[in-house]
Write an enzyme that holds these catalytic residues in place. Structure first.
Site, PDB file in Angstrom:
ATOM      1  CG  ASP A  48      15.338  49.803  24.578  1.00 37.61           C
ATOM      2  OD1 ASP A  48      15.803  48.650  24.349  1.00 37.61           O
ATOM      3  OD2 ASP A  48      14.436  50.077  23.890  1.00 37.61           O
ATOM      4  CB  SER A  49      16.899  45.356  27.841  1.00 31.96           C
ATOM      5  OG  SER A  49      18.305  45.318  27.647  1.00 31.96           O
ATOM      6  CE  LYS A  65      18.978  45.971  19.721  1.00 30.15           C
ATOM      7  NZ  LYS A  65      17.592  46.473  19.833  1.00 30.15           N
ATOM      8  CD  GLU A 115      12.937  41.039  21.892  1.00 25.55           C
ATOM      9  OE1 GLU A 115      13.575  41.903  21.427  1.00 25.55           O
ATOM     10  OE2 GLU A 115      12.306  41.111  22.851  1.00 25.55           O
ATOM     11  CG  ASP A 127      18.506  48.983  21.938  1.00 26.63           C
ATOM     12  OD1 ASP A 127      18.559  48.608  20.842  1.00 26.63           O
ATOM     13  OD2 ASP A 127      18.037  48.158  22.755  1.00 26.63           O
ATOM     14  CD  GLU A 147      12.193  48.096  19.953  1.00 29.53           C
ATOM     15  OE1 GLU A 147      11.209  48.185  20.030  1.00 29.53           O
ATOM     16  OE2 GLU A 147      13.030  47.841  21.142  1.00 29.53           O
TER      17      GLU A 147
HETATM   18  N1  LIG Z   1      15.615  41.115  31.417  1.00 28.93           N
HETATM   19  C1  LIG Z   1      15.140  41.125  30.101  1.00 28.93           C
HETATM   20  N2  LIG Z   1      15.299  40.353  29.136  1.00 28.93           N
HETATM   21  C2  LIG Z   1      14.916  40.528  27.750  1.00 28.93           C
HETATM   22  O1  LIG Z   1      15.159  39.711  26.912  1.00 28.93           O
HETATM   23  C3  LIG Z   1      14.299  41.785  27.680  1.00 28.93           C
HETATM   24  C4  LIG Z   1      14.207  42.823  28.690  1.00 28.93           C
HETATM   25  N3  LIG Z   1      14.532  42.641  29.878  1.00 28.93           N
HETATM   26  N4  LIG Z   1      13.529  43.783  28.367  1.00 28.93           N
HETATM   27  C5  LIG Z   1      13.227  44.402  27.033  1.00 28.93           C
HETATM   28  C6  LIG Z   1      12.823  43.083  26.518  1.00 28.93           C
HETATM   29  C7  LIG Z   1      11.528  42.503  26.820  1.00 28.93           C
HETATM   30  N5  LIG Z   1      11.513  41.202  26.646  1.00 28.93           N
HETATM   31  C8  LIG Z   1      10.696  40.024  26.839  1.00 28.93           C
HETATM   32  C9  LIG Z   1      10.023  40.122  28.034  1.00 28.93           C
HETATM   33  C10 LIG Z   1       9.222  38.910  28.198  1.00 28.93           C
HETATM   34  C11 LIG Z   1       8.849  37.916  27.266  1.00 28.93           C
HETATM   35  C12 LIG Z   1       8.090  36.962  27.588  1.00 28.93           C
HETATM   36  O2  LIG Z   1       7.603  36.872  28.833  1.00 28.93           O
HETATM   37  N6  LIG Z   1       7.681  36.176  26.504  1.00 28.93           N
HETATM   38  C13 LIG Z   1       6.554  34.992  26.830  1.00 28.93           C
HETATM   39  C14 LIG Z   1       6.002  34.810  25.323  1.00 28.93           C
HETATM   40  C15 LIG Z   1       4.407  34.571  25.561  1.00 28.93           C
HETATM   41  C16 LIG Z   1       4.041  34.267  24.024  1.00 28.93           C
HETATM   42  O3  LIG Z   1       3.611  34.956  23.277  1.00 28.93           O
HETATM   43  O4  LIG Z   1       3.803  32.844  23.925  1.00 28.93           O
HETATM   44  C17 LIG Z   1       7.432  33.664  27.147  1.00 28.93           C
HETATM   45  O5  LIG Z   1       6.956  32.943  27.869  1.00 28.93           O
HETATM   46  O6  LIG Z   1       8.562  33.998  26.766  1.00 28.93           O
HETATM   47  C18 LIG Z   1       9.611  38.138  25.999  1.00 28.93           C
HETATM   48  C19 LIG Z   1      10.583  39.161  25.663  1.00 28.93           C
HETATM   49  C20 LIG Z   1      12.889  40.837  25.739  1.00 28.93           C
HETATM   50  N7  LIG Z   1      13.616  41.912  26.474  1.00 28.93           N
HETATM   51  C1  LIG Z   2      16.874  42.222  23.782  1.00 30.84           C
HETATM   52  C2  LIG Z   2      17.681  43.044  23.151  1.00 30.84           C
HETATM   53  C3  LIG Z   2      17.649  42.655  21.706  1.00 30.84           C
HETATM   54  C4  LIG Z   2      17.462  44.332  23.309  1.00 30.84           C
HETATM   55  O1  LIG Z   2      16.966  45.117  22.345  1.00 30.84           O
HETATM   56  C5  LIG Z   2      17.765  44.892  24.580  1.00 30.84           C
HETATM   57  O2  LIG Z   2      18.461  44.510  25.585  1.00 30.84           O
HETATM   58  O3  LIG Z   2      17.163  46.046  24.899  1.00 30.84           O
HETATM   59 MG   LIG Z   3      16.420  46.973  22.990  1.00 35.21          MG
END
Ligand SMILES: Nc1nc(=O)c2c([nH]1)NC[C@@H]1CN(c3ccc(C(=O)N[C@@H](CCC(=O)O)C(=O)O)cc3)CN21
Ligand SMILES: CC(C)C(=O)C(=O)O
Ligand SMILES: [Mg+2]
Length: 275
Positions: free
Chosen positions: A44-45, A113, A182, A83, A115
């Site tokens: 669903d990303s 899948k 994740e 998803d 959540e």
């Molecule tokens: N392009 C894309 N990649 C992804 O992996 C993804 C999506 N979209 N959309 C749905 C979710 C959203 N996701 C995400 C989006 C942002 C972060 C992020 O910026 N995380 C911070 C963590 C901050 C913290 O708690 O320390 C990082 O710095 O990685 C993580 C997962 C994973 N999924």
């Molecule tokens: C990041 C993965 C695990 C996902 O759920 C997605 O792409 O939607």
């Molecule tokens: Mg997803």
């Protein structure tokens, strides 16, 4: 043929790493199918990378079916997991089974899948009872973004870590054949991976997981929205695309393109008659 659902689970016993990437259309699905990747996630990303939403909450069943159908057509030999979008499995168990069924029936994907951990165990059980393989997804569950207050690493304090271990055990007991972890600290992901019989598929959960999943635009650097810490760039396709567009503009302006080999001929007789 690549892995089936039972082979996917057996890979863990054989200590073979599992690989998964997302795909959202026919062309990319074919490229994944031609590679050695084990499975495709129609995540669903797609709401974020394909539709430009700021999170995954607006993604609909219609969106998921539309994209999954295209992916399944391209992925002749690769397991496709779809998803379940936000609110397609939260209202009632009956609606969840119905929507899981639609995802399979209307797209011919192999599995769904969803959540959630303990709170989704009964839902997972009911979908599996309908003979639909389920992958669970715990830790940073993006559909909970407004409860979490952002996309943040999960399970860092003792209570949250214990809850995640319980979630993992609950989804396994409910019949999930794999679980996505994740944004979970690596040492916690290790404990969960060791506690479970089913494979853990990590994204931001370290190399201790039984497999890995990444969004393909992230690993090819073609999505500029954000860059989580867990992403590694395997190719710079985004830059290649921009460069290609600019070379095209240059060649159109200088009449280098189209060249002779890109054009169609007509006999001079016909042209003379026209004059
Ligand atoms: N392009 C894309 N990649 C992804 O992996 C993804 C999506 N979209 N959309 C749905 C979710 C959203 N996701 C995400 C989006 C942002 C972060 C992020 O910026 N995380 C911070 C963590 C901050 C913290 O708690 O320390 C990082 O710095 O990685 C993580 C997962 C994973 N999924
Ligand atoms: C990041 C993965 C695990 C996902 O759920 C997605 O792409 O939607
Ligand atoms: Mg997803």
């Amino acid at each position: 043929m690549k892995k089936t659902v039972p082979q996917f689970v057996e890979a863990k016993q054989k200590k073979e790493k599992l690989t998964m990437v997302t795909a959202y259309d026919y062309s990319i699905a074919k490229l994944v199918d031609n590679s050695n990747i084990d499975s495709i996630l129609v995540g669903d990303s797609l709401g974020m990378v394909m539709l430009g939403y700021e999170n995954t909450l607006q993604v609909t069943m219609k969106d998921m079916i539309h994209h999954t159908k295209a992916v399944v057509k391209g992925a002749k030999n690769t397991m496709v997991i779809a998803d379940m979008p936000f609110m397609s499995y939260h209202v009632s168990i009956e609606k969840a089974v119905e929507n899981a069924g639609r995802l399979i029936k209307e797209t011919n994907a192999t599995a769904v899948k969803l959540e959630g951990g303990i709170e989704m165990a009964d839902t997972i059980k009911a979908i599996v009872k309908a003979q639909i393989p389920v992958v669970a997804h715990i830790g940073l569950t993006p559909q909970s973004v407004n409860i979490f207050g952002g996309f943040k690493v999960q399970g860092k304090n003792i209570d949250a870590a214990k809850k995640l271990i319980e979630d993992a055990k609950a989804v396994e007991k409910a019949g999930a054949y794999a679980v996505v972890l994740e944004c979970v600290p690596e040492k916690l992901a290790k404990i969960i991976t060791e506690e479970l019989e089913i494979p853990t598929i990590g994204i931001g959960a370290g190399n201790v997981c039984d497999g890995q999943v990444l969004v393909y635009q992230d690993m090819l650097n073609m999505f500029s929205g954000f860059k989580p810490k867990f992403v590694k760039m395997y190719a710079d396709i985004g830059k290649d695309i921009e460069n290609a567009f600019n070379r095209y503009v240059e060649e159109v302006k200088t009449e280098v393109f189209p060249a002779k080999e890109h054009t169609f001929a007509i006999s001079d007789d016909v042209i003379e008659k026209l004059y």
